[in-house]
Each structure stands twice: as structure tokens, then as C-alpha cells.
Motif scaffolding. Structure first.
Motif, PDB file in Angstrom:
ATOM      1  N   GLU A   1       0.832  -1.202   0.000  1.00 21.54           N
ATOM      2  CA  GLU A   1       0.000   0.000   0.000  1.00 21.54           C
ATOM      3  C   GLU A   1       0.865   1.250   0.000  1.00 21.54           C
ATOM      4  OE1 GLU A   1      -3.455   2.209   2.649  1.00 21.54           O
ATOM      5  OE2 GLU A   1      -2.979   0.118   3.062  1.00 21.54           O
TER       6      GLU A   1
ATOM      7  N   ALA B   1      -4.550  -6.168  -6.088  1.00 23.00           N
ATOM      8  CA  ALA B   1      -5.516  -6.982  -6.835  1.00 23.00           C
ATOM      9  C   ALA B   1      -4.864  -7.561  -8.090  1.00 23.00           C
ATOM     10  CB  ALA B   1      -6.746  -6.156  -7.197  1.00 23.00           C
ATOM     11  N   ALA B   2      -4.026  -6.789  -8.755  1.00 19.02           N
ATOM     12  CA  ALA B   2      -3.331  -7.291  -9.947  1.00 19.02           C
ATOM     13  C   ALA B   2      -2.307  -8.357  -9.564  1.00 19.02           C
ATOM     14  CB  ALA B   2      -2.653  -6.144 -10.690  1.00 19.02           C
TER      15      ALA B   2
ATOM     16  N   ASP C   1       2.055   1.978  -3.398  1.00 19.33           N
ATOM     17  CA  ASP C   1       0.988   2.034  -4.404  1.00 19.33           C
ATOM     18  C   ASP C   1       0.978   0.821  -5.330  1.00 19.33           C
ATOM     19  OD1 ASP C   1      -0.128   4.481  -3.540  1.00 19.33           O
ATOM     20  OD2 ASP C   1       1.440   5.593  -4.609  1.00 19.33           O
ATOM     21  N   VAL C   2       1.262  -0.337  -4.769  1.00 25.75           N
ATOM     22  CA  VAL C   2       1.198  -1.577  -5.538  1.00 25.75           C
ATOM     23  C   VAL C   2      -0.269  -1.960  -5.707  1.00 25.75           C
ATOM     24  CG1 VAL C   2       1.750  -4.051  -5.484  1.00 25.75           C
ATOM     25  CG2 VAL C   2       3.449  -2.369  -4.739  1.00 25.75           C
ATOM     26  N   ASP C   3      -0.625  -2.375  -6.895  1.00 30.00           N
ATOM     27  CA  ASP C   3      -1.978  -2.855  -7.166  1.00 30.00           C
ATOM     28  C   ASP C   3      -2.062  -4.309  -6.695  1.00 30.00           C
ATOM     29  OD1 ASP C   3      -4.443  -3.627  -8.133  1.00 30.00           O
ATOM     30  OD2 ASP C   3      -4.064  -2.943 -10.197  1.00 30.00           O
TER      31      ASP C   3
END
Length: 164
Positions: free
Chosen positions: A124, A131-132, A127-129
Motif C-alpha cells: 500500500e 488486486a493485480a 501504491d502496488v496494485d
């Protein structure tokens, strides 16, 4: 649960001795998928027990202790089940693949560190996605050899903490 028990009893009662190789393999594939599905359901249920404080109602301090005490699981296996349940809760793509039988409990265990509170917080902060990442890891777990999954998870975790 009665229906599951009846189905397992019926399977155990089938005569498989003397079956030819292809017939045995044809039987084995669906059994492995069912085992994966069952393992996912066990982990999901362990997590719900943990959230509900179910072990407390039975005199145990944790679900891990309950699993060791009541079902004679090793400490490592009990911890793995608890971690897998937590991971499946945090990673819905992985949970769906496991529930469909496409991912083994061992694969979930390999991916579980990705869903630890510390690693989710790091993701977080960067800013890592997630969900991806979840979708990609579920896809790798369902389609690639386990050694590749370990490499992919290791690479992700190393990139998540480049100083570590």
C-alpha cells in the motif's frame, strides 16, 4: 456434510485394484481437484472460526492450538492452515482459484506471505496494485510448476522490500 461423507464412503468402496493406468489417471485428476477444493474450504472455515473466536468456546487460546489439540495436527500444519485461511481472505483471485480446485494448498501456502499484514502495508505504501498481484499469482499457481511459483513470489517479495 452428510452428503460429502456419503460421497467419500462411496469412493472408498469402489474397487480400483487391477484398473489399467489410463483408467486410474482418469480417476485421479478429479480427485486431486476435489482435494484442492476441500483444502480451500477447510482454510476458509478455519479463518471464519478464528474471526468468530470459536476456539475460545472450546477452551483453546487460538485456532492453531485447537487444530493441534483436537485434530492432532503438527504445529507447522496447524499454522499453515491458519495462514492459508488469512491469505485466502485477503487475496480473492487466489481464493476463487483454490475454491475451483485449480490451486493446491501448498501453492496457497507459498503465496501466503504476500498477504501478511506487513507485506500488504508495504504494498500500500508503494501504491502496488495488490488486486493485480493477486490475479497474477493465482494465474501462475494454477498454470505453472510450483518451482516457478516460488520464484515469482520470491521476486515479488524481494521487489517489495528492496532494502531487505
Amino acid at each position: 456434510m452428510d452428503e460429502l461423507t456419503e460421497a467419500l464412503d462411496a469412493l472408498a468402496g469402489e474397487r480400483i485394484e487391477g484398473l489399467f493406468g489410463p483408467a486410474l489417471l482418469e480417476r485421479l485428476g478429479p480427485l486431486l481437484t476435489a482435494a484442492n477444493r476441500l483444502a480451500a474450504e477447510v482454510a476458509r472455515t478455519v479463518r471464519q472460526c478464528e474471526l468468530a473466536g470459536a476456539a475460545d468456546h472450546d477452551g483453546k487460546a487460538s485456532m492453531s492450538a485447537w487444530l493441534r489439540g483436537h485434530h492432532r495436527l503438527s504445529p507447522g500444519e496447524a499454522s499453515r492452515l491458519v495462514r492459508n485461511g488469512r491469505a485466502l481472505e485477503q487475496l480473492p483471485s487466489l481464493a476463487a482459484a483454490a475454491a475451483a480446485g485449480a490451486v493446491t494448498a501448498e501453492a496457497v501456502s507459498t503465496i501466503a506471505p504476500v498477504a501478511s499484514a506487513e507485506n500488504l502495508a508495504s504494498a500500500e505504501a508503494q501504491d502496488v496494485d495488490v488486486a493485480a498481484i493477486d490475479a497474477a499469482l493465482a494465474r501462475v499457481a494454477a498454470t505453472r510448476p510450483h518451482t516457478e511459483l516460488r520464484q515469482v513470489v520470491g521476486h515479488y517479495l524481494a521487489r517489495l522490500d528492496p532494502d531487505g
